[in-house]
Design a protein around this motif. Sequence first.
Motif, PDB file in Angstrom:
ATOM      1  N   SER A  12     -12.223   3.038 -10.211  1.00 31.59           N
ATOM      2  CA  SER A  12     -10.786   3.311 -10.266  1.00 31.59           C
ATOM      3  C   SER A  12     -10.524   4.765 -10.643  1.00 31.59           C
ATOM      4  N   TYR A  14     -12.643   7.259 -10.153  1.00 26.77           N
ATOM      5  CA  TYR A  14     -13.165   8.054  -9.037  1.00 26.77           C
ATOM      6  C   TYR A  14     -12.122   8.162  -7.922  1.00 26.77           C
ATOM      7  N   TYR A  15     -11.570   7.021  -7.520  1.00 28.31           N
ATOM      8  CA  TYR A  15     -10.598   7.035  -6.423  1.00 28.31           C
ATOM      9  C   TYR A  15      -9.279   7.662  -6.844  1.00 28.31           C
ATOM     10  N   ARG A  16      -8.891   7.487  -8.102  1.00 25.89           N
ATOM     11  CA  ARG A  16      -7.669   8.131  -8.592  1.00 25.89           C
ATOM     12  C   ARG A  16      -7.842   9.648  -8.536  1.00 25.89           C
ATOM     13  N   ALA A  18      -9.988  11.299  -6.634  1.00 33.28           N
ATOM     14  CA  ALA A  18     -10.117  11.702  -5.236  1.00 33.28           C
ATOM     15  C   ALA A  18      -8.754  11.808  -4.574  1.00 33.28           C
ATOM     16  N   ASN A  19      -7.853  10.872  -4.885  1.00 32.66           N
ATOM     17  CA  ASN A  19      -6.518  10.907  -4.300  1.00 32.66           C
ATOM     18  C   ASN A  19      -5.722  12.101  -4.799  1.00 32.66           C
ATOM     19  N   LYS A  25     -12.031   8.296   0.518  1.00 31.38           N
ATOM     20  CA  LYS A  25     -13.143   7.445   0.154  1.00 31.38           C
ATOM     21  C   LYS A  25     -14.440   7.896   0.811  1.00 31.38           C
ATOM     22  N   ILE A  55     -19.492   4.172  -3.553  1.00 30.05           N
ATOM     23  CA  ILE A  55     -19.550   5.406  -4.321  1.00 30.05           C
ATOM     24  C   ILE A  55     -21.005   5.841  -4.420  1.00 30.05           C
TER      25      ILE A  55
END
Length: 103
Positions: A12, A14-16, A18-19, A25, A55
């Motif tokens: 969570s 990581y993707y936060r 990245a966004n 992704k 990931i």
Amino acid sequence: KEAEAIADWVASRYYRSANKEGKGKEDDHDKDIAVLYRTRNQGKHIEKSLRMRGIYCQNLQAIGLSDRAEVKDVLSYLRLVANVEDRAALERIYNVPRRSLGL
């Protein structure tokens, strides 16, 4: 499992991240996150869980706790307290901390 819960949390974040940075992704070589764990067994499970979430991760194994010089020194002090004739323990700690003593 604990490893899956940790992997969920890391994913969570990581993707936060990245966004926020405009990464998707598919950007699987982000090196901005480190996960520290207590045992090698945990690391294996966390790594597997992160890979299942897409990931990329690399396990960089540090020196084990029992291999650290400080731990070996303390154990040598304890061995010497238990047995004053323990030559190996004495040789390990004779000059720890450094006192410029000759043996």
